[in-house]
Design a protein around this motif. Sequence first.
Motif, mmCIF file in Angstrom:
data_model
loop_
_atom_site.group_PDB
_atom_site.id
_atom_site.type_symbol
_atom_site.label_atom_id
_atom_site.label_comp_id
_atom_site.label_asym_id
_atom_site.label_seq_id
_atom_site.Cartn_x
_atom_site.Cartn_y
_atom_site.Cartn_z
ATOM 1 N N GLU A 58 15.374 -7.797 -10.294
ATOM 2 C CA GLU A 58 16.150 -8.352 -9.191
ATOM 3 C C GLU A 58 15.380 -8.087 -7.903
ATOM 4 N N GLY A 59 15.200 -9.120 -7.081
ATOM 5 C CA GLY A 59 14.449 -8.932 -5.840
ATOM 6 C C GLY A 59 14.905 -9.872 -4.745
ATOM 7 N N ARG A 60 14.919 -9.320 -3.533
ATOM 8 C CA ARG A 60 15.272 -10.110 -2.364
ATOM 9 C C ARG A 60 14.339 -9.726 -1.223
ATOM 10 N N VAL A 61 13.761 -10.719 -0.593
ATOM 11 C CA VAL A 61 12.903 -10.506 0.573
ATOM 12 C C VAL A 61 13.379 -11.432 1.675
ATOM 13 N N ALA A 62 13.771 -10.870 2.826
ATOM 14 C CA ALA A 62 14.275 -11.686 3.929
ATOM 15 C C ALA A 62 13.139 -12.362 4.681
ATOM 16 N N ILE A 63 12.100 -11.618 4.979
ATOM 17 C CA ILE A 63 10.950 -12.171 5.693
ATOM 18 C C ILE A 63 9.693 -11.712 4.970
ATOM 19 N N GLY A 64 9.024 -12.611 4.265
ATOM 20 C CA GLY A 64 7.837 -12.260 3.494
ATOM 21 C C GLY A 64 7.696 -13.162 2.287
ATOM 22 N N GLY A 65 6.738 -12.829 1.432
ATOM 23 C CA GLY A 65 6.502 -13.637 0.242
ATOM 24 C C GLY A 65 7.588 -13.441 -0.793
ATOM 25 N N ASP A 66 7.657 -14.368 -1.743
ATOM 26 C CA ASP A 66 8.649 -14.277 -2.801
ATOM 27 C C ASP A 66 8.373 -13.058 -3.684
ATOM 28 N N PRO A 67 9.398 -12.273 -3.981
ATOM 29 C CA PRO A 67 9.192 -11.113 -4.856
ATOM 30 C C PRO A 67 8.942 -11.562 -6.295
ATOM 31 N N LYS A 68 8.156 -10.799 -7.029
ATOM 32 C CA LYS A 68 7.890 -11.144 -8.418
ATOM 33 C C LYS A 68 7.407 -9.921 -9.177
ATOM 34 N N VAL A 69 7.426 -10.027 -10.486
ATOM 35 C CA VAL A 69 6.865 -8.997 -11.364
ATOM 36 C C VAL A 69 5.834 -9.661 -12.264
ATOM 37 N N THR A 70 4.816 -8.882 -12.654
ATOM 38 C CA THR A 70 3.781 -9.394 -13.549
ATOM 39 C C THR A 70 3.554 -8.405 -14.681
#
Length: 238
Positions: A58-70
């Motif tokens: 679960e991820g939320r970023v208000a100002i910045g790149g899209d959160p992700k996992v690898t």
Amino acid sequence: MAVGVFATGCGASAGDDKDPEKRAFALSGRTLTVDSDDSALELVAADVDKVQVTRWFEGRVAIGGDPKVTWAMKDDTLKLRMHCSGVVSDCSAKHRIEVPRDVAVVVRDDDGSVKADGFKDSLDIHTKDGSVRVEDVAGALTLRTDDGSVEATGVDSRRVDVNTQDGSVRLDLTVVPDRVSVRGDDGSLTIGLPKATYRVTTGTDDGAVDVSVPRDEGSSHVVSAHTKDGKVTVRTAN
């Protein structure tokens, strides 16, 4: 699976992910290394041919790149990364890793708790920030945490090495070990041992020492327990 055990980060909870992803990775050798930067981990020995990984995110970023996992496997190292940065960001990840039996495991986790269950080969866990919980293991056991408690139960290992800089340690062994070494900077140490005679050395700068197992300076079963701040207990396991 209990959601709270694996939640990391602040606010976001990986347990809220109702559609976890799954992937299988081939393992060419007999040792798996898990390299994780920011995730709670659960590892279990299982009747599988490949390393089976389930991840929640679960991820939320208000100002910045899209959160992700690898995730990626290279040279038998499973690399897990979470990318979550911005002016306001809130992310959480957890992974359950099923490992083929008779495989040794090495874990390096920068931030997150680690649980491991059922391993009969060597197990080496180091997390910089998070607790370590181990159950039903038999191979050589090495546990490290820079900030967090350590608990190991159902331990059949002959050699055990534990070090925590900030947190308590509790070990319960079910077979007579050859060598046990436990060190801590800030926290109590409790070691439960099967009935036998042991060569025991203990030390604490600030705390009591209680050794109730039979002692013999000539014993081949060596136990060392030292902490700077906390009580040291070496007792016969129930």
